[in-house]
Design a protein around this motif. Structure first.
Motif, PDB file in Angstrom:
ATOM      1  N   LYS A  88      21.319 -33.621  48.534  1.00  0.00           N
ATOM      2  CA  LYS A  88      20.344 -33.473  49.613  1.00  0.00           C
ATOM      3  C   LYS A  88      18.947 -33.843  49.085  1.00  0.00           C
ATOM      4  CE  LYS A  88      22.850 -29.411  51.327  1.00  0.00           C
ATOM      5  NZ  LYS A  88      22.738 -27.968  51.676  1.00  0.00           N
ATOM      6  N   PRO A  89      18.033 -34.188  49.976  1.00  0.00           N
ATOM      7  CA  PRO A  89      16.671 -34.520  49.507  1.00  0.00           C
ATOM      8  C   PRO A  89      16.044 -33.385  48.696  1.00  0.00           C
ATOM      9  CG  PRO A  89      16.957 -35.235  51.766  1.00  0.00           C
ATOM     10  CD  PRO A  89      18.192 -34.454  51.409  1.00  0.00           C
ATOM     11  N   GLU A  90      16.363 -32.149  49.046  1.00  0.00           N
ATOM     12  CA  GLU A  90      15.788 -31.018  48.306  1.00  0.00           C
ATOM     13  C   GLU A  90      16.356 -30.862  46.903  1.00  0.00           C
ATOM     14  OE1 GLU A  90      17.152 -30.971  51.371  1.00  0.00           O
ATOM     15  OE2 GLU A  90      18.256 -29.086  51.718  1.00  0.00           O
ATOM     16  N   ASP A  91      17.354 -31.652  46.549  1.00  0.00           N
ATOM     17  CA  ASP A  91      17.865 -31.658  45.172  1.00  0.00           C
ATOM     18  C   ASP A  91      17.024 -32.554  44.275  1.00  0.00           C
ATOM     19  OD1 ASP A  91      21.162 -31.679  46.567  1.00  0.00           O
ATOM     20  OD2 ASP A  91      20.097 -29.957  45.712  1.00  0.00           O
ATOM     21  N   THR A  92      16.093 -33.294  44.854  1.00  0.00           N
ATOM     22  CA  THR A  92      15.227 -34.165  44.067  1.00  0.00           C
ATOM     23  C   THR A  92      14.398 -33.333  43.096  1.00  0.00           C
ATOM     24  OG1 THR A  92      15.083 -35.849  45.794  1.00  0.00           O
ATOM     25  CG2 THR A  92      13.292 -35.774  44.181  1.00  0.00           C
ATOM     26  N   ALA A  93      14.496 -33.670  41.804  1.00  0.00           N
ATOM     27  CA  ALA A  93      13.802 -32.911  40.761  1.00  0.00           C
ATOM     28  C   ALA A  93      14.062 -33.554  39.410  1.00  0.00           C
ATOM     29  CB  ALA A  93      14.295 -31.459  40.733  1.00  0.00           C
ATOM     30  N   MET A  94      13.339 -33.078  38.417  1.00  0.00           N
ATOM     31  CA  MET A  94      13.678 -33.383  37.029  1.00  0.00           C
ATOM     32  C   MET A  94      14.686 -32.326  36.597  1.00  0.00           C
ATOM     33  SD  MET A  94      12.942 -35.473  34.527  1.00  0.00           S
ATOM     34  CE  MET A  94      11.258 -36.066  34.621  1.00  0.00           C
ATOM     35  N   TYR A  95      15.801 -32.781  36.047  1.00  0.00           N
ATOM     36  CA  TYR A  95      16.860 -31.881  35.621  1.00  0.00           C
ATOM     37  C   TYR A  95      16.868 -31.772  34.100  1.00  0.00           C
ATOM     38  CZ  TYR A  95      18.800 -31.520  40.281  1.00  0.00           C
ATOM     39  OH  TYR A  95      18.984 -31.240  41.616  1.00  0.00           O
ATOM     40  N   TYR A 113      16.441 -23.808  23.444  1.00  0.00           N
ATOM     41  CA  TYR A 113      16.549 -25.246  23.221  1.00  0.00           C
ATOM     42  C   TYR A 113      16.586 -25.981  24.552  1.00  0.00           C
ATOM     43  CZ  TYR A 113      17.929 -23.415  18.719  1.00  0.00           C
ATOM     44  OH  TYR A 113      17.964 -22.721  17.535  1.00  0.00           O
ATOM     45  N   TRP A 114      15.793 -27.055  24.622  1.00  0.00           N
ATOM     46  CA  TRP A 114      15.655 -27.809  25.869  1.00  0.00           C
ATOM     47  C   TRP A 114      15.689 -29.305  25.608  1.00  0.00           C
ATOM     48  CZ3 TRP A 114      15.225 -25.538  30.674  1.00  0.00           C
ATOM     49  CH2 TRP A 114      15.027 -24.155  30.685  1.00  0.00           C
ATOM     50  N   GLY A 115      16.245 -30.034  26.571  1.00  0.00           N
ATOM     51  CA  GLY A 115      16.162 -31.477  26.538  1.00  0.00           C
ATOM     52  C   GLY A 115      14.877 -31.942  27.198  1.00  0.00           C
ATOM     53  N   GLN A 116      14.708 -33.265  27.229  1.00  0.00           N
ATOM     54  CA  GLN A 116      13.490 -33.855  27.791  1.00  0.00           C
ATOM     55  C   GLN A 116      13.582 -34.049  29.298  1.00  0.00           C
ATOM     56  OE1 GLN A 116      10.563 -34.471  26.026  1.00  0.00           O
ATOM     57  NE2 GLN A 116      11.718 -33.165  24.632  1.00  0.00           N
ATOM     58  N   GLY A 117      14.770 -33.996  29.847  1.00  0.00           N
ATOM     59  CA  GLY A 117      14.931 -34.098  31.292  1.00  0.00           C
ATOM     60  C   GLY A 117      15.371 -35.471  31.755  1.00  0.00           C
ATOM     61  N   THR A 118      16.009 -35.483  32.922  1.00  0.00           N
ATOM     62  CA  THR A 118      16.403 -36.726  33.569  1.00  0.00           C
ATOM     63  C   THR A 118      16.099 -36.577  35.063  1.00  0.00           C
ATOM     64  OG1 THR A 118      18.207 -38.326  33.858  1.00  0.00           O
ATOM     65  CG2 THR A 118      18.834 -36.000  33.875  1.00  0.00           C
ATOM     66  N   GLN A 119      15.512 -37.594  35.643  1.00  0.00           N
ATOM     67  CA  GLN A 119      15.043 -37.511  37.019  1.00  0.00           C
ATOM     68  C   GLN A 119      16.174 -37.824  38.002  1.00  0.00           C
ATOM     69  OE1 GLN A 119      11.973 -36.610  38.271  1.00  0.00           O
ATOM     70  NE2 GLN A 119      12.803 -36.861  40.344  1.00  0.00           N
ATOM     71  N   VAL A 120      16.274 -36.993  39.018  1.00  0.00           N
ATOM     72  CA  VAL A 120      17.205 -37.224  40.122  1.00  0.00           C
ATOM     73  C   VAL A 120      16.388 -37.322  41.407  1.00  0.00           C
ATOM     74  CG1 VAL A 120      19.059 -36.234  41.516  1.00  0.00           C
ATOM     75  CG2 VAL A 120      19.135 -36.057  39.013  1.00  0.00           C
ATOM     76  N   THR A 121      16.593 -38.407  42.132  1.00  0.00           N
ATOM     77  CA  THR A 121      15.881 -38.625  43.391  1.00  0.00           C
ATOM     78  C   THR A 121      16.898 -38.883  44.493  1.00  0.00           C
ATOM     79  OG1 THR A 121      13.990 -39.559  42.212  1.00  0.00           O
ATOM     80  CG2 THR A 121      14.138 -39.987  44.575  1.00  0.00           C
ATOM     81  N   VAL A 122      16.835 -38.087  45.545  1.00  0.00           N
ATOM     82  CA  VAL A 122      17.749 -38.213  46.677  1.00  0.00           C
ATOM     83  C   VAL A 122      16.940 -38.620  47.892  1.00  0.00           C
ATOM     84  CG1 VAL A 122      19.524 -37.110  48.066  1.00  0.00           C
ATOM     85  CG2 VAL A 122      19.175 -36.396  45.685  1.00  0.00           C
TER      86      VAL A 122
END
Length: 124
Positions: A88-95, A113-122
């Motif tokens: 859904k559009p509201e899932d758009t975020a950096m994960y 511990y954290w990763g740098q993130g991956t962008q998801v755009t819906v």
């Protein structure tokens, strides 16, 4: 030195699917973390817990993604996954992928511990 590297993000239309991956290195692997999780964040908002998995594979997910997202891990590959369906559009975020040697859950403060993130755009 633990390293978490996310991949698999991208742009997708409403109703589509993506699978995120998080490769872990520098420790004894995904099978050794008591907790691993996926979080997401949009600008101006707090980081939100999406789904989590414990040492023996028990999972929990936020109400907003239950029935659509599934977290899993492959200890042989030291990789954490997040299968995202019916986006859904509201899932758009950096994960972000996160891991902790001592705790499990959806509270970001628990994770060391954290990763740098991956962008998801819906998009609709």
């Amino acid at each position: 030195q633990v390293q978490l590297v996310e991949s698999g993000g991208g742009s997708v239309q409403v109703g589509g699917s993506l699978r995120l991956s998080c490769a872990a290195s520098g420790y004894t692997g995904t099978g050794s973390f008591v907790g691993m999780a996926w979080f997401r964040q949009v600008p101006g908002k707090e980081r939100e817990g999406v789904a989590t998995i414990d040492l023996i594979g028990r999972t929990s997910a936020a109400d907003s993604v239950k029935g659509r997202f599934a977290i899993s891990k492959d200890n042989a590959k030291n990789t954490l996954y997040l299968q995202m369906n019916s986006l859904k559009p509201e899932d758009t975020a950096m994960y972000f992928c996160a891991a902790d040697r001592w705790r499990f859950g959806l509270d970001a403060q628990h994770y060391d511990y954290w990763g740098q993130g991956t962008q998801v755009t819906v998009s609709s």
